[in-house]
Design an enzyme around this catalytic site. Structure first.
Site, PDB file in Angstrom:
ATOM      1  N   GLU A 132      66.586  36.223  47.229  1.00  9.31           N
ATOM      2  CA  GLU A 132      65.534  36.225  46.210  1.00  9.31           C
ATOM      3  C   GLU A 132      64.194  36.603  46.836  1.00  9.31           C
ATOM      4  OE1 GLU A 132      64.738  31.533  45.774  1.00  9.31           O
ATOM      5  OE2 GLU A 132      66.763  32.158  45.288  1.00  9.31           O
ATOM      6  N   LYS A 135      60.468  36.504  48.205  1.00  3.72           N
ATOM      7  CA  LYS A 135      59.628  35.467  48.784  1.00  3.72           C
ATOM      8  C   LYS A 135      58.256  35.642  48.119  1.00  3.72           C
ATOM      9  CE  LYS A 135      58.177  33.463  53.113  1.00  3.72           C
ATOM     10  NZ  LYS A 135      56.798  33.268  52.680  1.00  3.72           N
ATOM     11  N   TYR A 138      62.085  27.939  42.223  1.00  3.09           N
ATOM     12  CA  TYR A 138      63.200  28.486  42.999  1.00  3.09           C
ATOM     13  C   TYR A 138      64.061  27.470  43.732  1.00  3.09           C
ATOM     14  CZ  TYR A 138      59.522  28.183  46.511  1.00  3.09           C
ATOM     15  OH  TYR A 138      58.505  27.748  47.302  1.00  3.09           O
ATOM     16  N   CYS A 156      19.449  54.525  45.506  1.00  8.79           N
ATOM     17  CA  CYS A 156      20.757  54.801  44.918  1.00  8.79           C
ATOM     18  C   CYS A 156      21.205  56.222  45.278  1.00  8.79           C
ATOM     19  CB  CYS A 156      20.676  54.644  43.401  1.00  8.79           C
ATOM     20  SG  CYS A 156      22.174  55.157  42.555  1.00  8.79           S
ATOM     21  N   CYS A 211      21.203  58.401  41.782  1.00  8.76           N
ATOM     22  CA  CYS A 211      19.996  58.741  41.015  1.00  8.76           C
ATOM     23  C   CYS A 211      18.711  58.604  41.818  1.00  8.76           C
ATOM     24  CB  CYS A 211      19.917  57.873  39.759  1.00  8.76           C
ATOM     25  SG  CYS A 211      19.503  56.165  40.123  1.00  8.76           S
ATOM     26  N   CYS A 214      20.883  55.386  35.339  1.00  7.05           N
ATOM     27  CA  CYS A 214      21.658  56.000  36.427  1.00  7.05           C
ATOM     28  C   CYS A 214      22.975  56.551  35.858  1.00  7.05           C
ATOM     29  CB  CYS A 214      21.941  54.944  37.491  1.00  7.05           C
ATOM     30  SG  CYS A 214      22.978  55.518  38.832  1.00  7.05           S
TER      31      CYS A 214
HETATM   32  S1  IVH Z   1      63.015  28.295  49.671  1.00  8.42           S
HETATM   33  C1  IVH Z   1      63.500  24.791  52.687  1.00  8.42           C
HETATM   34  N1  IVH Z   1      62.497  30.406  48.260  1.00  8.42           N
HETATM   35  O1  IVH Z   1      57.575  30.426  51.414  1.00  8.42           O
HETATM   36  C2  IVH Z   1      63.204  26.104  52.148  1.00  8.42           C
HETATM   37  N2  IVH Z   1      60.744  29.458  49.544  1.00  8.42           N
HETATM   38  O2  IVH Z   1      57.219  30.657  54.416  1.00  8.42           O
HETATM   39  C3  IVH Z   1      62.710  26.012  50.802  1.00  8.42           C
HETATM   40  N3  IVH Z   1      58.585  30.586  49.302  1.00  8.42           N
HETATM   41  O3  IVH Z   1      56.198  27.464  51.637  1.00  8.42           O
HETATM   42  C4  IVH Z   1      61.974  27.192  50.424  1.00  8.42           C
HETATM   43  N4  IVH Z   1      59.286  32.135  47.904  1.00  8.42           N
HETATM   44  O4  IVH Z   1      57.617  27.532  49.570  1.00  8.42           O
HETATM   45  C5  IVH Z   1      62.005  29.490  49.115  1.00  8.42           C
HETATM   46  N5  IVH Z   1      62.182  32.266  46.946  1.00  8.42           N
HETATM   47  C6  IVH Z   1      61.691  31.356  47.778  1.00  8.42           C
HETATM   48  C7  IVH Z   1      60.344  31.351  48.190  1.00  8.42           C
HETATM   49  C8  IVH Z   1      59.909  30.378  49.082  1.00  8.42           C
HETATM   50  C9  IVH Z   1      58.248  31.662  48.575  1.00  8.42           C
HETATM   51  C10 IVH Z   1      57.654  29.830  50.157  1.00  8.42           C
HETATM   52  C11 IVH Z   1      58.053  28.431  50.495  1.00  8.42           C
HETATM   53  C12 IVH Z   1      57.397  28.149  51.814  1.00  8.42           C
HETATM   54  C13 IVH Z   1      57.086  29.492  52.355  1.00  8.42           C
HETATM   55  C14 IVH Z   1      57.769  29.624  53.702  1.00  8.42           C
END
Ligand code: IVH
Length: 682
Positions: free
Chosen positions: A120, A122, A237, A422, A425, A445
């Protein structure tokens, strides 16, 4: 107090204010605070105390007077039900393979056969932990240090995508779990972020350094109505705790369950079996290009072991779970030469310095220019023409110069200074005391005019279809537009002679312009582009002044009397209409058939923007009677209740609000004002 003591105190106040602004700048704009929150609070308190003792030394631009300046936020702490772990990072496909090998070694043969992964995005925002008790959103906190987070329930309640009750759709026949704790990310979409920052800069206010800062800054406000007005979004998530809900055995199932409860779960998730691991690496590569088309910022992907049992067995090392890995895309940064600094003129006349760069490739896109925000940014970072600079491009956000490489200097670099006049102008550029922005003083301007026209026709203002920056530039350059009223008297025969302006195009444009004539007057007021008068303020004002002809003669006192309108806004409006040509503009609009007065009290929109929310109105609101406020809420799909309970989404409070306000505070129900209600409904 003697005159010399007074002058010393005045100096102390000014110095403190300057230091506070500097630290706010480090914190908000640079995301690089120099001092602790506590040290900042102490400075803030010192200033507040000095101002309380000497109210005449309190200036309207003091940091204590600035809404949204509350980084001295103090929130209760919440202990998380489990340690909020972070993630180990990987940057190369090889590290992905090594991670998988290690997992396989740690798992039994039977488990290896059932091993699967969920991939998924990030998300790049602020991590939040959300608690639901018997289906009601009862507590929300930041991640904090992983063990304790800050309790920001009231602010989180203002995030529209966050259901206050689950299942969000009662009709689905699903029962609420007795307890649910989920982890998610509050974020801002790239376009909303860019728009917000643009407005801040145009208003001479500071911009946020990145979307994560924006999310954090917006959620850590002491005043929920500020958070309510910010375009925050949410993805959930991870299910941390589910009590009296379905037995979940995999992350994939958990996501489906959270989705069925009405929680926002990103649809961009994929599941792969261990046999398909080569597809995981391919997906990760392919996503790198695709992510730029997503409306939100993604700095990598998270790959998780799907089975919750396996997750538990694998456990964690230090602060990172063994069962998950963040695959981070290389930072979208590059180094190039800063060839020049030029200034661009905005609609309010604010001039912003821009970097002219030796073209450089940043994550697949050729970058030739970048923003440098304002004069102080350049000075504070000591950015010089000829420097090697680090630039960053984040999604759709305009690239920015992060810092110069001081060690790479050869002595030929030139210190830059804001030009005195400016570039378009030739009029003088001035920087008002206490402001970050510098302005071109010439209202005529041509560049200001182009930007003013662009803003006037824009979506938040008169919303003229088919009219954008291209048309603004063209029509100003052709001499068709000299002031905003000229938009309604364009020389169509001449336009038809221009390349690309065939019948169809011209007809559409004419229709768009014609349709805009009947927009509600708050839109016209917004479209004028008066400093500090955005859509929300304009709506507030037109509740009191139902004709712009009346507004033209408004006194600062009359404007100030409107709740939500401070001295700065009042002064700005009066100043605007003190200019004869601006007064004449309103007459011209009227003569051209543009609506300048409301027929009847502005009819509420027929949207359902408040659906699912329950409001309690208390106290005297600036422009609504109690009945009118109730009607307004209902017209937007909201519910109205007579008393405050944990089911109340918001309390709308005005002057002299009493026990209901106390009750709201007790229960942690967010309290908003009329302006925030209107902006939520808008
Ligand atoms: S799972 C124990 N899934 O990224 C792991 N974290 O660098 C639980 N984050 O602060 C986290 N998107 O909160 C997970 N799809 C995603 C995420 C995600 C962003 C954040 C997370 C953490 C940081 C880590």
């Amino acid at each position: 107090m003697t005159a010399s003591e007074m002058s010393l105190t005045r100096q102390a106040v000014a110095e403190l204010a300057a230091r506070i602004r500097y630290h706010q700048y480090r914190y908000y704009a640079l995301d690089d605070p120099e001092i602790s929150d506590q040290a900042f609070d102490a400075l803030f308190e010192e200033l507040r105390a000095l101002e309380a003792a000497h109210p005449d030394l309190r200036t309207p631009d003091s940091p204590t007077q600035r809404v949204g300046g509350a980084i001295a936020a103090r929130f209760e702490k919440t202990r998380h039900p489990a340690l909020m772990l972070s993630l180990a990072n990987a940057f190369h496909p090889g590290e992905l393979l090594a991670w998988r090998d290690r997992l396989r070694r740690l798992l039994s043969e039977a488990e290896r056969d059932r091993l699967a992964y969920v991939v998924e995005p990030k998300f790049d925002g602020l991590t939040v932990v959300l608690h639901y008790t018997d289906g009601v959103f009862s507590l929300g906190a930041t991640r904090g240090d992983g063990e304790f987070g800050e309790t920001i329930t009231a602010n989180l309640r203002t995030v529209r995508l966050l259901p206050l009750q689950i299942p969000a759709d009662r009709a689905a026949g699903l029962a609420a779990p007795a307890r649910l704790v989920v982890r998610g990310e509050v974020y801002v979409e790239k376009a909303d972020f860019a728009r917000f920052n643009q407005r801040q800069l145009e208003a001479g206010e500071r911009a946020y350094a990145n979307p994560r800062n924006f999310a954090a800054g917006s959620l850590r406000q002491l005043d929920s109505s500020i958070t309510a007005a910010r375009p925050l979004k949410l993805w959930v998530y991870q299910a941390l705790i589910v009590e009296r809900g379905p037995a979940l055995s995999s992350h994939w199932e958990a996501l489906a369950y959270l989705r069925s409860l009405g929680l926002p779960v990103c649809p961009d998730v994929q599941r792969f079996t261990d046999d398909e691991f080569d597809q995981v690496t391919a997906y990760v590569e392919a996503f790198s290009a695709r992510r730029h088309d997503l409306p939100y910022e993604v700095d990598g992907l998270v790959i998780k072991v799907d089975s919750l049992l396996m997750q538990e067995e694998l456990g964690f090392t230090g602060k990172d779970p063994r069962w998950a890995l963040a695959y981070k895309y290389a930072a979208e940064e590059a180094i190039t030469t800063l060839q020049d600094i030029v200034v661009n003129v905005g609609r309010t006349g604010a001039v912003t310095p821009n970097a002219v760069l030796a073209p450089v490739q940043v994550s697949g896109v050729m970058v030739k220019s970048a923003t440098l925000h304002n004069e102080d940014y350049i000075r504070d970072l000591d950015i010089r023409i000829g420097d090697q600079v680090v630039i960053k491009r984040a999604g759709e956000v305009i690239p920015k110069v992060l810092r110069p490489l001081v060690d790479a200097r050869d002595g030929s670099e030139q210190v830059w200074a804001m030009p005195a006049t400016c570039p378009v102008c030739g009029a003088p550029l001035v920087r008002p005391a206490g402001e970050a922005a510098t302005y071109c003083v010439n209202n005529a301007c041509p560049e200001q005019l182009v930007r003013a026209v662009e803003y006037f026709v824009g979506r938040d203002a008169m919303d003229i279809a088919g009219f954008g920056i291209k048309q603004a530039e063209l029509f100003v350059a052709q001499g068709f537009i000299h002031d905003l009223a000229d938009i309604y008297q364009l020389p169509w025969e001449q336009i038809r002679q221009l390349e690309g302006y065939g019948d169809k195009r011209v007809e559409n444009l004419m229709a768009g312009i014609e349709a805009s004539k009947d927009r509600p007057i708050h839109r016209l007021l917004t479209a004028l582009g008066i400093r500090f008068v955005g859509a929300v303020v304009a709506e507030l004002i037109t509740q009191h002044f139902t004709s712009l002809f009346d507004l033209v003669d408004a006194t600062p006192e009359q404007l100030n009397a409107i709740a939500g309108i401070g001295p700065k806004i009042a002064e700005s409006i009066v100043e605007y209409f003190s200019v004869a040509s601006n007064r004449a503009l309103i007459e011209e609009f009227a003569a051209l058939g543009v609506r300048v007065a409301a027929d009847a009290p502005a009819a509420p929109a027929d949207g359902q923007s408040l659906a699912g929310l329950t409001f309690v109105v208390t106290g005297t609101l600036p422009s609504f009677s109690r009945d009118a406020a109730h009607a307004f809420i209902k017209a937007h799909g909201g519910k109205v209740a007579g008393s405050v309970s944990s089911k109340t989404s918001f309390v709308v409070a005005g002057e002299a609000a009493g026990s209901k306000l106390d009750k709201a505070r007790q229960l942690g129900v967010p309290v908003i004002d009329e302006a925030a209600l209107r902006s939520m409904a808008a």
